[in-house]
Structure formats: structure tokens, C-alpha cells
Write a protein that holds these residues in place. Structure first.
Motif, PDB file in Angstrom:
ATOM      1  N   LEU A 103      45.774  37.722  36.825  1.00 27.02           N
ATOM      2  CA  LEU A 103      45.899  36.300  37.167  1.00 27.02           C
ATOM      3  C   LEU A 103      47.352  35.856  37.201  1.00 27.02           C
ATOM      4  CD1 LEU A 103      42.953  34.752  35.122  1.00 27.02           C
ATOM      5  CD2 LEU A 103      43.212  34.716  37.609  1.00 27.02           C
ATOM      6  N   ASP A 104      48.144  36.376  36.279  1.00 21.82           N
ATOM      7  CA  ASP A 104      49.546  35.968  36.185  1.00 21.82           C
ATOM      8  C   ASP A 104      50.445  36.622  37.227  1.00 21.82           C
ATOM      9  OD1 ASP A 104      48.859  34.387  34.046  1.00 21.82           O
ATOM     10  OD2 ASP A 104      49.571  35.794  32.520  1.00 21.82           O
ATOM     11  N   ALA A 105      50.025  37.789  37.759  1.00 22.91           N
ATOM     12  CA  ALA A 105      50.963  38.557  38.581  1.00 22.91           C
ATOM     13  C   ALA A 105      50.435  38.958  39.955  1.00 22.91           C
ATOM     14  CB  ALA A 105      51.374  39.809  37.807  1.00 22.91           C
ATOM     15  N   SER A 106      49.356  38.346  40.424  1.00 21.56           N
ATOM     16  CA  SER A 106      48.843  38.762  41.724  1.00 21.56           C
ATOM     17  C   SER A 106      48.146  37.618  42.441  1.00 21.56           C
ATOM     18  CB  SER A 106      47.867  39.927  41.558  1.00 21.56           C
ATOM     19  OG  SER A 106      46.643  39.459  41.033  1.00 21.56           O
ATOM     20  N   ASP A 107      47.847  37.881  43.691  1.00 18.34           N
ATOM     21  CA  ASP A 107      47.083  36.934  44.501  1.00 18.34           C
ATOM     22  C   ASP A 107      45.719  37.517  44.854  1.00 18.34           C
ATOM     23  OD1 ASP A 107      49.115  35.018  44.564  1.00 18.34           O
ATOM     24  OD2 ASP A 107      50.100  36.020  46.249  1.00 18.34           O
ATOM     25  N   LEU A 108      45.189  38.366  43.988  1.00 18.17           N
ATOM     26  CA  LEU A 108      43.889  38.993  44.223  1.00 18.17           C
ATOM     27  C   LEU A 108      42.767  37.964  44.152  1.00 18.17           C
ATOM     28  CD1 LEU A 108      44.230  42.210  42.028  1.00 18.17           C
ATOM     29  CD2 LEU A 108      44.409  42.054  44.518  1.00 18.17           C
ATOM     30  N   SER A 109      41.663  38.282  44.812  1.00 19.38           N
ATOM     31  CA  SER A 109      40.487  37.413  44.742  1.00 19.38           C
ATOM     32  C   SER A 109      39.846  37.539  43.361  1.00 19.38           C
ATOM     33  CB  SER A 109      39.461  37.832  45.807  1.00 19.38           C
ATOM     34  OG  SER A 109      38.904  39.102  45.474  1.00 19.38           O
ATOM     35  N   ALA A 110      38.975  36.602  43.023  1.00 18.09           N
ATOM     36  CA  ALA A 110      38.279  36.652  41.733  1.00 18.09           C
ATOM     37  C   ALA A 110      37.490  37.946  41.603  1.00 18.09           C
ATOM     38  CB  ALA A 110      37.361  35.439  41.584  1.00 18.09           C
ATOM     39  N   ARG A 111      36.830  38.369  42.663  1.00 13.56           N
ATOM     40  CA  ARG A 111      36.050  39.611  42.644  1.00 13.56           C
ATOM     41  C   ARG A 111      36.946  40.810  42.350  1.00 13.56           C
ATOM     42  NH1 ARG A 111      31.219  41.570  44.357  1.00 13.56           N
ATOM     43  NH2 ARG A 111      31.189  43.779  44.857  1.00 13.56           N
ATOM     44  N   ASP A 112      38.106  40.881  43.005  1.00 14.28           N
ATOM     45  CA  ASP A 112      39.023  42.004  42.793  1.00 14.28           C
ATOM     46  C   ASP A 112      39.579  42.014  41.371  1.00 14.28           C
ATOM     47  OD1 ASP A 112      38.652  42.896  45.392  1.00 14.28           O
ATOM     48  OD2 ASP A 112      40.431  41.861  46.159  1.00 14.28           O
ATOM     49  N   ILE A 113      39.837  40.841  40.817  1.00 10.77           N
ATOM     50  CA  ILE A 113      40.320  40.756  39.432  1.00 10.77           C
ATOM     51  C   ILE A 113      39.250  41.244  38.470  1.00 10.77           C
ATOM     52  CG2 ILE A 113      40.970  39.156  37.574  1.00 10.77           C
ATOM     53  CD1 ILE A 113      42.475  37.546  39.754  1.00 10.77           C
ATOM     54  N   VAL A 114      38.008  40.808  38.675  1.00  9.79           N
ATOM     55  CA  VAL A 114      36.901  41.249  37.821  1.00  9.79           C
ATOM     56  C   VAL A 114      36.742  42.763  37.894  1.00  9.79           C
ATOM     57  CG1 VAL A 114      34.383  41.207  37.567  1.00  9.79           C
ATOM     58  CG2 VAL A 114      35.645  39.072  37.854  1.00  9.79           C
ATOM     59  N   GLN A 115      36.691  43.294  39.107  1.00  7.33           N
ATOM     60  CA  GLN A 115      36.479  44.727  39.282  1.00  7.33           C
ATOM     61  C   GLN A 115      37.615  45.537  38.667  1.00  7.33           C
ATOM     62  OE1 GLN A 115      35.728  45.872  43.320  1.00  7.33           O
ATOM     63  NE2 GLN A 115      34.685  47.727  42.675  1.00  7.33           N
ATOM     64  N   GLY A 116      38.859  45.143  38.912  1.00  7.75           N
ATOM     65  CA  GLY A 116      40.000  45.860  38.348  1.00  7.75           C
ATOM     66  C   GLY A 116      40.026  45.792  36.831  1.00  7.75           C
ATOM     67  N   SER A 117      39.723  44.630  36.287  1.00 11.22           N
ATOM     68  CA  SER A 117      39.725  44.439  34.835  1.00 11.22           C
ATOM     69  C   SER A 117      38.658  45.286  34.159  1.00 11.22           C
ATOM     70  CB  SER A 117      39.510  42.968  34.488  1.00 11.22           C
ATOM     71  OG  SER A 117      40.533  42.185  35.040  1.00 11.22           O
TER      72      SER A 117
END
Length: 79
Positions: free
Chosen positions: A44-58
């Protein structure tokens, strides 16, 4: 514990009925929750990824760190 969310808000409901709203736009539970939470905060602090991409990566990061978290990820999206 249970996480509930809609387009506008996320809430954590504890087994004793406490309801908690996260202060910083992300929340996590479970054995790998602290790892997933930390990864989500970084995304969240360092990217412009979508919510889905953040969830999946996390969740992938949590699965790689926590022996109790598997990498079989199913993501359900609202609207």
C-alpha cells in the motif's frame, strides 16, 4: 475471528463480539496474519497495485514465511 467488508468499510469481529475497524486501510487474521498484514502495508505504501494484487501478493508472502499458511489462495471480490 471474522473479517467482514463491503465497498466502504472493513471490520474485524472477535469471538467475544468486539467489533474493530482498522485505522490504516488493511487488516489480517489467522496464523500468517501478521506476515500478510506487514506485506499489505508495504504494498500500500510503495505501489499502485490493485486491491486484488495486494491481497494475492501479501498472502503469497505469508505462505512463504509461515508454516501454518498454505499457498492455495482463493480471492472473492465484491462488485
Amino acid at each position: 475471528m471474522l473479517l467482514v467488508a463491503n465497498i466502504k468499510t472493513m471490520l474485524l469481529i472477535s469471538g467475544t463480539g468486539d467489533v474493530v475497524e482498522p485505522e490504516e486501510g488493511t487488516i489480517a487474521i489467522g496464523s500468517g496474519g501478521s506476515f500478510a498484514y506487514a506485506a499489505a502495508k508495504a504494498y500500500l505504501d510503495a505501489s499502485d497495485l490493485s486491491a486484488r494484487d495486494i491481497v494475492q501478493g501479501s498472502l503469497k508472502i505469508a505462505a512463504a514465511i509461515c508454516i501454518y499458511t498454505n499457498s492455495e489462495i482463493i480471492i472473492e471480490e465484491i462488485g
